[in-house]
Scaffold this active site. Structure first.
Site, PDB file in Angstrom:
ATOM      1  N   ASP A  52      -2.416   2.970   4.220  1.00 25.08           N
ATOM      2  CA  ASP A  52      -2.237   1.541   3.926  1.00 25.08           C
ATOM      3  C   ASP A  52      -3.569   0.896   3.541  1.00 25.08           C
ATOM      4  OD1 ASP A  52       0.669   1.324   5.027  1.00 25.08           O
ATOM      5  OD2 ASP A  52      -0.492   2.200   6.658  1.00 25.08           O
TER       6      ASP A  52
ATOM      7  N   GLU B 177       0.144  -6.239  -3.634  1.00 24.19           N
ATOM      8  CA  GLU B 177       1.098  -5.346  -4.284  1.00 24.19           C
ATOM      9  C   GLU B 177       2.407  -6.095  -4.479  1.00 24.19           C
ATOM     10  OE1 GLU B 177       1.615  -0.867  -3.663  1.00 24.19           O
ATOM     11  OE2 GLU B 177       3.217  -1.766  -2.461  1.00 24.19           O
TER      12      GLU B 177
ATOM     13  N   ASP C 158      -1.955  -4.599   0.920  1.00 25.05           N
ATOM     14  CA  ASP C 158      -0.806  -3.700   0.805  1.00 25.05           C
ATOM     15  C   ASP C 158       0.189  -4.198   1.854  1.00 25.05           C
ATOM     16  OD1 ASP C 158       0.869  -1.544   0.165  1.00 25.05           O
ATOM     17  OD2 ASP C 158      -0.049  -0.281   1.702  1.00 25.05           O
TER      18      ASP C 158
END
Length: 188
Positions: free
Chosen positions: A143, A70, A9
């Protein structure tokens, strides 16, 4: 054959890292998760160095078969987008150096894969990550939970399960995600 995926992430201040093992039947097990943090007051090159080292260390310690990141999406805050894009580049570079397969997944793709709903909030995602991985409580901080969700999404996508172990059994969330993806392609 078990597939080990390292999810990222990307973030310049906080970069979530999550590692999962996924069996051919799509059963997942937590390996590890963490957040690499950089000092907001440090020069950008030093911040990227810290995050890059954290990603490298996770790759070298856990030896994943694939990396999931991501996908950077447009936001109103250009500074945030730039930091996210720079960290994504670090993760992609680190994976390429190790000749690892990489998948990029949008936030809505990840949410749909994990919760069955592409507009789920962070709490819903974290709760489902905990449920899928059999954890007593959602991983903290957010996160880290997001990184685990990205790794799970990647592992559950078609064609990612190692050869010889492909499964056609989909969870309800995966079925909803596949249905939404098919609808987005116009039913094809």
């Amino acid at each position: 054959m078990t597939l080990r995926v390292l999810g990222v992430d990307p973030g310049l201040t906080r970069c979530g890292i999550g590692i999962v093992d996924v069996e051919p039947n799509r059963k997942a097990r937590l390996v590890s998760y963490s957040v690499v943090r950089s000092d907001i007051d440090a020069p950008i090159d030093q911040r990227l160095l810290v995050v890059g080292r954290g990603i490298d260390e996770a790759l070298d310690e856990f030896l994943p078969n694939a990396v999931a990141v991501e996908r950077v999406f447009a936001q109103h805050n250009l500074r945030t987008v730039m930091g996210t894009a720079q960290v994504s580049g670090l993760a992609l570079h680190a994976a390429a150096k190790r000749d690892l397969r990489v998948g990029l997944h949008t936030p809505s793709e990840v949410k749909a894969a994990i919760t069955g709903y592409g507009s789920a909030d962070k709490k819903q995602v974290a709760t489902m990550v905990a449920r899928v991985l059999g954890l007593a409580e959602p991983p903290q901080p957010a996160d880290a939970a997001d990184a685990l969700a990205i790794a799970l999404c990647h592992a559950w996508r078609g064609g990612v399960v190692p050869a010889g172990g492909a499964s056609t059994t989909l969870t309800p969330a995966q079925q909803a995600w596949a249905k939404a993806e098919k609808a987005a392609r116009g039913g094809r």
